[in-house]
Scaffold this motif. Structure first.
Motif, PDB file in Angstrom:
ATOM      1  N   LYS A 135      52.670 -40.236  49.855  1.00  0.00           N
ATOM      2  CA  LYS A 135      51.956 -41.381  49.295  1.00  0.00           C
ATOM      3  C   LYS A 135      50.610 -40.921  48.733  1.00  0.00           C
ATOM      4  O   LYS A 135      50.053 -39.921  49.191  1.00  0.00           O
ATOM      5  N   PRO A 136      50.051 -41.667  47.793  1.00  0.00           N
ATOM      6  CA  PRO A 136      48.709 -41.319  47.312  1.00  0.00           C
ATOM      7  C   PRO A 136      47.690 -41.449  48.445  1.00  0.00           C
ATOM      8  O   PRO A 136      47.839 -42.287  49.334  1.00  0.00           O
ATOM      9  N   ALA A 137      46.671 -40.606  48.398  1.00  0.00           N
ATOM     10  CA  ALA A 137      45.707 -40.567  49.499  1.00  0.00           C
ATOM     11  C   ALA A 137      44.574 -41.557  49.299  1.00  0.00           C
ATOM     12  O   ALA A 137      44.161 -41.835  48.180  1.00  0.00           O
ATOM     13  N   TYR A 138      44.127 -42.087  50.401  1.00  0.00           N
ATOM     14  CA  TYR A 138      42.886 -42.874  50.406  1.00  0.00           C
ATOM     15  C   TYR A 138      42.116 -42.430  51.638  1.00  0.00           C
ATOM     16  O   TYR A 138      42.676 -42.382  52.731  1.00  0.00           O
ATOM     17  N   SER A 139      40.848 -42.091  51.482  1.00  0.00           N
ATOM     18  CA  SER A 139      40.119 -41.610  52.653  1.00  0.00           C
ATOM     19  C   SER A 139      38.672 -42.076  52.687  1.00  0.00           C
ATOM     20  O   SER A 139      38.037 -42.311  51.656  1.00  0.00           O
ATOM     21  N   ILE A 140      38.210 -42.226  53.897  1.00  0.00           N
ATOM     22  CA  ILE A 140      36.811 -42.554  54.165  1.00  0.00           C
ATOM     23  C   ILE A 140      36.396 -41.728  55.372  1.00  0.00           C
ATOM     24  O   ILE A 140      37.176 -41.593  56.318  1.00  0.00           O
TER      25      ILE A 140
END
Length: 891
Positions: free
Chosen positions: A35-40
Motif C-alpha cells: 500500500k502507499p505509505a503515510y507516516s508521522i
RNA sequence: GCACGGGUAGCUCAGUGGUAGAGCGGCUGUCUUACACACAGUUGGUCAGGGGUUCAAAUCCCUUCCCGUGUACCA
C-alpha cells in the motif's frame, strides 16, 4: 435491545477498544506492505512530562490524520517515543537528592552513579505520558516506541556529531555564551527569552585621570564596574573627540582605563559614553576584541562576585552586589543620578532566572544545509500551514548564528570527543579546537570510544537535547522502515518550537537523510485559558486532560477541542466545549440506539423512497465531499463542524423526525423498509467519516449496529471508507433535485407551522389541525410528514378551503397554511403582534424598493442577484397584504 | 523598532464582494415513545474607530486604537 442504557458511558467502551485495537495489531505499520505509505513521527514529549492540553490538541490531530489515511487505504506509520530532555530530567532527579537527609547533590553522587540513578528514575516513572496518550486513543505503532537515548538512537547522535566535526562544522571555542547561573550550564540563544524588566539606569561619574574633568557613564549593571577596561565614545561625537586617548579612573577598584572610540556607541543614547566590560556583555566583548582590551571576569559561575580586590562586594550575589556597589559609588560622591528604566533582560527558559553573558569554552555548530532548508520551504517542497510561519522561519534562517551545542550536564548524550591523556589539560584550555587538531592525533572523535581508552579522557559535557531531537524523523527508523516511510508525510507541532526543532530537523534531513524529513508541517494553535493566558502549571489554569477524559470521554474531549481549534490563531479553552463533545457522543449513541430498537429491515423488493430519503442521502454525499475538502486543507474545525451539523441538524432534527411514523406499527412495509435502509446507509457512512475524530464510539456503534458482522467481523478501524459514488447511483440529477426541493419545502413549511403554533402560545405537543391551501398538487405522504414535524394531528391539503376571517395563517413554500382555532386568543395581543411584524416588513420593503429603484444596481449587478432581490420583495409584499387583511379582520 | 496574527451576539468561534451565522448562555414552552447530555420557539450584533474603492464592503485599500505572538536591540 431496549435494555441499553439511555446515556452513553464512554469509559468502559473506550478502554475496551483501546485494548482490542492493540491486541489485533491495528496500529502496526508493515514496511513491506504494497500500500502507499503515510507516516508521522510524534513530537517526542519529555520523558518527565505529563499530558497537557497542548499534547491533546497536537496528538488528536495526528491521530485523525493517521486514522483517515488508513481508511484511504494507506499503510500508516505513526511513530511514537519520548525525549530524554536533558535539563528537565536531570533536575527532577537532583530534586529527589535534595530531599534526602542529609541532602545531596549530583556531585556527591558522582557522574556515573548519578546517570544510573536517572536511568532508574526513567524506567520507573518516565513515560507516564505514553500511557496517557494511549488513553486518548492515539493509534501509534507502540511496538516501535523510541527514546532519544536508547541504544539505537544514541549512536546516531554521536555519528552526526562526528560527521559534522569532520566536515569542519563543529568546533570548540572560547566564546560569549548565555550562561544559566542556577543550572550552571550554557544555553542556546533560543533558550533565552527576552523579557521586559523594570530596571534602574545609573549614571556614574568617571573622573578623568588628568584631573581635567569627568565623563558621565550610564549603566544598568554597576556591579561589574570592576571589570570595566575602557570607556567608549562614538568617534563622530564632537562632544568627546578631544577626550579620545585620555584615561579615566575606574570608580571601583580604582585604576586608569582608556577612553576609546568605537562606532558601536550610540551618540543619542544616555550620556553618549559607554563603559566597556568585555567579560560580562556580548557587545562589549566584541568591542574588547576589536580594540585588544583585557578581559576581567568578576563573576563566578553561579552569579556571585569574584573580585578579591573589592572586598566589600567579593562573594556577594550579583543582585545584592548591584545595590551595594551603588552605595559605595554614592559614598564616593560619584553617583550622578538614578532613573527608572525599562529594558529587556534575557531570562533562562529553563530556570527562569536572568542569564549571564559569560565567556566560556563550549562546542558550537555551524548549521549545515541552511540553504537547502530555506529553499525547501520557500519553493513549497515543504508546506507550512498556516503559511505565514514560512516567513518567521525564513527570517530566522537569514540571521542564523552558530549553535552552542554543549551543556554542562550529565544526563544526555556525552560529547563523543576524547583528549589524549597527557595533553588533556592543555587541549581543554585551548581557545579553539577543530578538525585540524583531530588530524594531529591529539583528540579523537567517534561513535565508539577509542580502542585504548586508558590513554584518553572524554569531554565532560553533554549535548543539547535538541541536538538529538533534530535527527528524530530518520534516526528512529531502521533501513527497511526508512525505505518505506521516509520522508514522513506530515509533522504536527506547535509554532513555539519552529526554531528549536522544525528548522533543525529540516537541515538534518538534508544533511544526513535523503532530503526533506517531511512534506507538510501543520502548526497547531496554542491552547490558552479564557483570559487568553498561556496554560501553565504556576497559574494553575491548565485542566488535567485525564480528568477531562474521565468526565467527558476521550472522544468527547477530542471532538470538543477540535471543534474550537481554529487554524492560525490560538484556542481559548472552554470546558463547555468539551461538554458539548460529550453531549454529541450521547446524541450519536441514542440515534444508534433508536435504530437498534427497530429490528432488522425486511427484504422488500421495492422499497418506497420519498423526498426526505433522497434528500438525506444527497446531504450524506455532500458530507463526504466536505470532509474530503476539509482534510485536503487541514481544516480540522471545518471537518468537525461538518460532522456535527450533518448529524444533529440534518439527520436527527430533520430526517429522523420526518420518518418516525414510517417505523410505527401498521406503517406501509415498503416505506418502512426504505426508511430502515436509508438509516443504515447513513449510519454506516457516517460512522466511517466520524471514526478519525471519535474512534471509540464509532467503532462501538459500528459493532453494535451489526456493520462489522456483515463485513466478516472486521473492525471499523481496518475498514476502508465507503465510497460516496455509490450513493443515489440509480437516480438522475433532475429527480434528485426535485426530491431535495420537496424536502427543503417540507422542512421550511414545518418551521412556519411550528412558528405559528408558538405565536399563539400553543404548547409544542398540542395536537392541532392545519389546513394547507396548496399552490400545486401535494401528495398525502408529504402532508403526513408535515403534520408529524409540526406536532399536529393533520395538515391536509384543501385547495378550496375558505378561511373564516381572522384565521391565523402563514405563508409556506407549499402555499398558505391555516390554523383554524376556536375562540381566538387575546385580540390586543394579536393586534400588537401583527403590527410589529408589519413594521418590520415595511422597513424591509422600503429598503428593497430603494435598491431596485437604483439604476446602477439593476444595470450592473449580476442578473441572479437582481432576480433574487425582486423575489424577496414580492414575497414581502405578499406577506404584507396578508397581515393587513388579518389586522382588518380583527376589528 | 520591525514582522506576523487577531478584534463579528453575553461567551467560544465560522463567515475573503451580493439579505450578518453556529454552538453555548439567556428567556418561553415541552419529561412528544432514541436522547432533559433532549425537543420546539425566542432574545442577542453602529462586524474595534475613521476614511476610501464599488451599484454593493465584515470581506478589498489607507489610517488610528486595542490584544496576542515572534524577532531585534542602546549602556
Amino acid at each position: 435491545m431496549t435494555e441499553l442504557p439511555k446515556a452513553y458511558e464512554p469509559t468502559v467502551v473506550e478502554e475496551k477498544w483501546q485494548t482490542r485495537w492493540m491486541q489485533e495489531g491495528c496500529f502496526h505499520a508493515d514496511p513491506q506492505s504494497t500500500k502507499p505509505a503515510y507516516s508521522i513521527v510524534i513530537p517526542p514529549p519529555n520523558v518527565t512530562g505529563v499530558l497537557h492540553m497542548g499534547h491533546v490538541l497536537n496528538n488528536t490531530i495526528q491521530d485523525i490524520l493517521a486514522r483517515r489515511a488508513r481508511q484511504e487505504g494507506k499503510e500508516v506509520l505513526w511513530l511514537p517515543g519520548t525525549d530524554h530532555a536533558g535539563i528537565a530530567t536531570q533536575a527532577r532527579v537532583e530534586k529527589e537528592l535534595a530531599k534526602e537527609t542529609p541532602p545531596r547533590t549530583r556531585y556527591d553522587v558522582g557522574r556515573e552513579d548519578f546517570v544510573n540513578m536517572v536511568w532508574e528514575w526513567k524506567e520507573k516513572h518516565g513515560g507516564i505520558i505514553i500511557k496517557q496518550l494511549k488513553k486518548l486513543g492515539c493509534s501509534c505503532d507502540w511496538e516501535r516506541e523510541r527514546f532519544t537515548m536508547d541504544n539505537i538512537f544514541a549512536p546516531e547522535v554521536a555519528r552526526a556529531f562526528a560527521e559534522l566535526f569532520k566536515q569542519g562544522l563543529i568546533y570548540r571555542g572560547r566564546r560569549m555564551v548565555n550562561w544559566d547561573p542556577v543550572l550552571l550550564t550554557a544555553l542556546s540563544d533560543e533558550e533565552v527569552i527576552m523579557t521586559p524588566a523594570k530596571s534602574k539606569l545609573y549614571t556614574i561619574r568617571y573622573k578623568l585621570a588628568d584631573g581635567s574633568g569627568q565623563l558621565l557613564v550610564s549603566t544598568t549593571r554597576p556591579e561589574t564596574i570592576m571589570a570595566d577596561v575602557a570607556v567608549a565614545v562614538n568617534p563622530k561625537d564632537p562632544r568627546f573627540a578631544h577626550l579620545i586617548g585620555k584615561t579615566v579612573i575606574r570608580p571601583l577598584v580604582e585604576t586608569e582605563i582608556p577612553i576609546i572610540a568605537d562606532e558601536h556607541v550610540e551618540i543619542d543614547f544616555g550620556t553618549g559614553a559607554l563603559k566597556i566590560t568585555p567579560a560580562h556583555d556580548r557587545t562589549d566583548f566584541e568591542v574588547g576584541m576589536k580594540n585588544h582590551l583585557e578581559i576581567i571576569d568578576v563573576l563566578t559561575a553561579d552569579g556571585h562576585i569574584n573580585c578579591p580586590d573589592c572586598p566589600e562586594l567579593h562573594g556577594l550575589d550579583r543582585f545584592v552586589a548591584r545595590e551595594k556597589s551603588i552605595e559605595i559609588i554614592e559614598a564616593k560622591g560619584l553617583l550622578e543620578k538614578v532613573e527608572d528604566y525599562e529594558n529587556n533582560v534575557g531570562i533562562s527558559q529553563r530556570s527562569d532566572v536572568p542569564i549571564e553573558p559569560r565567556l566560556s569554552m563550549q562546542w558550537f555548530l555551524k548549521y549545515p544545509c541552511v540553504k537547502e532548508a530555506a529553499e525547501a520551504v520557500a519553493n513549497g517542497d515543504i508546506v507550512f500551514r498556516p503559511a505565514h510561519w514560512a516567513k518567521t522561519y525564513a527570517h530566522w534562517l537569514e540571521g542564523i548564528q552558530d549553535w552552542c551545542i554543549s551543556r554542562q550536564l550529565w544526563w544526555g548524550h556525552r560529547i563523543p570527543v576524547w583528549y589524549r591523556k597527557e595533553k588533556a589539560t592543555a587541549l581543554q584550555e585551548a581557545t579553539k579546537l577543530d578538525v585540524e587538531d583531530a588530524a594531529a592525533g591529539d583528540i579523537y572523535v567517534g561513535v565508539e570510544p577509542p580502542a585504548d581508552p586508558e590513554n584518553w579522557v572524554q569531554d565532560e559535557d553533554a549535548l543539547d537535547t535538541w541536538f538529538s531531537s533534530w535527527l528524530w524523523p530518520f534516526a528512529t527508523m531502521d533501513d527497511e522502515c526508512r525505505a518505506k516511510f521516509y520522508p514522513t508525510s506530515d509533522l504536527v507541532t506547535g509554532p513555539d518550537i519552529i526554531f528549536f526543532w522544525v528548522a533543525r530537523m529540516i537541515m538534518a534531513g538534508y544533511r544526513f537523510a535523503d532530503g526533506k524529513p517531511f512534506s507538510n508541517v501543520f502548526f497547531t494553535s496554542i491552547v490558552r485559558d479564557l483570559q487568553g493566558r498561556k496554560m501553565s502549571k504556576s497559574l494553575g489554569n491548565s485542566p488535567d486532560p485525564l480528568d477531562l477524559i474521565a468526565r467527558y470521554g476521550a472522544d468527547g474531549l477530542r471532538f470538543g477541542l477540535m471543534r474550537i481549534a481554529p487554524t492560525g490563531t490560538d484556542v481559548k479553552f472552554d470546558e463547555k466545549q468539551i461538554e458539548e463533545g460529550k453531549n454529541f457522543a450521547n446524541k450519536l449513541y441514542n440515534a444508534a440506539r433508536f435504530r437498534m430498537m427497530q429490528g432488522e429491515a425486511g427484504t422488500d423488493p421495492a422499497p418506497r423512497f420519498t423526498a426526505v430519503h433522497i434528500d438525506i442521502l444527497a446531504k450524506l454525499k455532500e458530507l463526504h465531499t466536505n470532509v474530503a475538502d476539509a482534510f485536503a486543507k487541514y481544516e480540522f474545525n471545518t471537518y468537525t463542524q461538518a460532522l456535527y451539523s450533518f448529524f444533529w441538524n440534518e439527520y436527527c432534527s430533520l430526517f429522523l423526525e420526518a420518518v418516525k411514523n414510517d417505523l410505527r406499527d401498521g406503517a406501509d412495509t415498503a416505506v418502512r423498509n426504505a426508511t430502515l435502509y436509508t438509516i443504515d446507509i447513513v449510519l454506516r457512512h457516517y460512522l466511517a467519516l466520524l471514526a478519525p475524530i471519535m474512534p471509540h464510539i464509532a467503532e462501538e456503534l459500528w459493532q453494535s449496529l451489526g456493520f462489522a458482522t456483515r463485513n466478516g467481523g472486521q473492525p471499523l478501524m481496518l475498514t476502508e471508507l465507503p465510497k460516496a459514488d455509490a450513493l443515489l447511483a440509480g437516480l438522475d440529477d433532475i429527480a434528485i433535485a426535485k426530491a431535495r426541493a420537496t424536502a427543503t419545502a417540507l422542512y421550511e413549511s414545518a418551521n412556519r407551522a411550528r412558528n405559528l403554533k408558538a405565536e399563539y402560545n400553543l404548547a409544542t405537543n398540542r395536537k392541532v389541525r392545519f389546513i394547507l391551501k396548496p399552490v400545486a398538487p401535494l401528495d398525502t405522504d408529504t402532508c403526513a410528514r408535515l403534520a408529524l414535524l409540526a406536532g399536529a394531528l393533520s395538515a391536509d391539503a384543501d385547495a378550496s378551503f375558505e378561511a373564516p376571517k381572522g384565521t391565523p395563517t402563514t405563508l409556506t413554500p407549499f402555499g398558505e397554511l391555516f390554523l383554524p382555532l376556536e375562540g381566538l386568543v387575546d385580540v390586543d395581543a394579536e393586534r400588537s403582534r401583527i403590527s410589529k411584524e408589519l413594521e418590520k416588513i415595511t422597513k424591509e420593503i422600503t429598503k428593497s424598493q430603494a435598491k431596485l429603484g437604483n439604476a446602477s444596481f439593476v444595470d450592473r449587478a449580476p442578473a441572479a442577484v437582481v432576480d433574487q432581490e425582486r423575489a424577496r420583495l414580492s414575497e414581502w409584499e405578499n406577506r404584507k397584504a396578508q397581515l393587513e387583511s388579518m389586522l382588518a379582520a380583527l376589528v
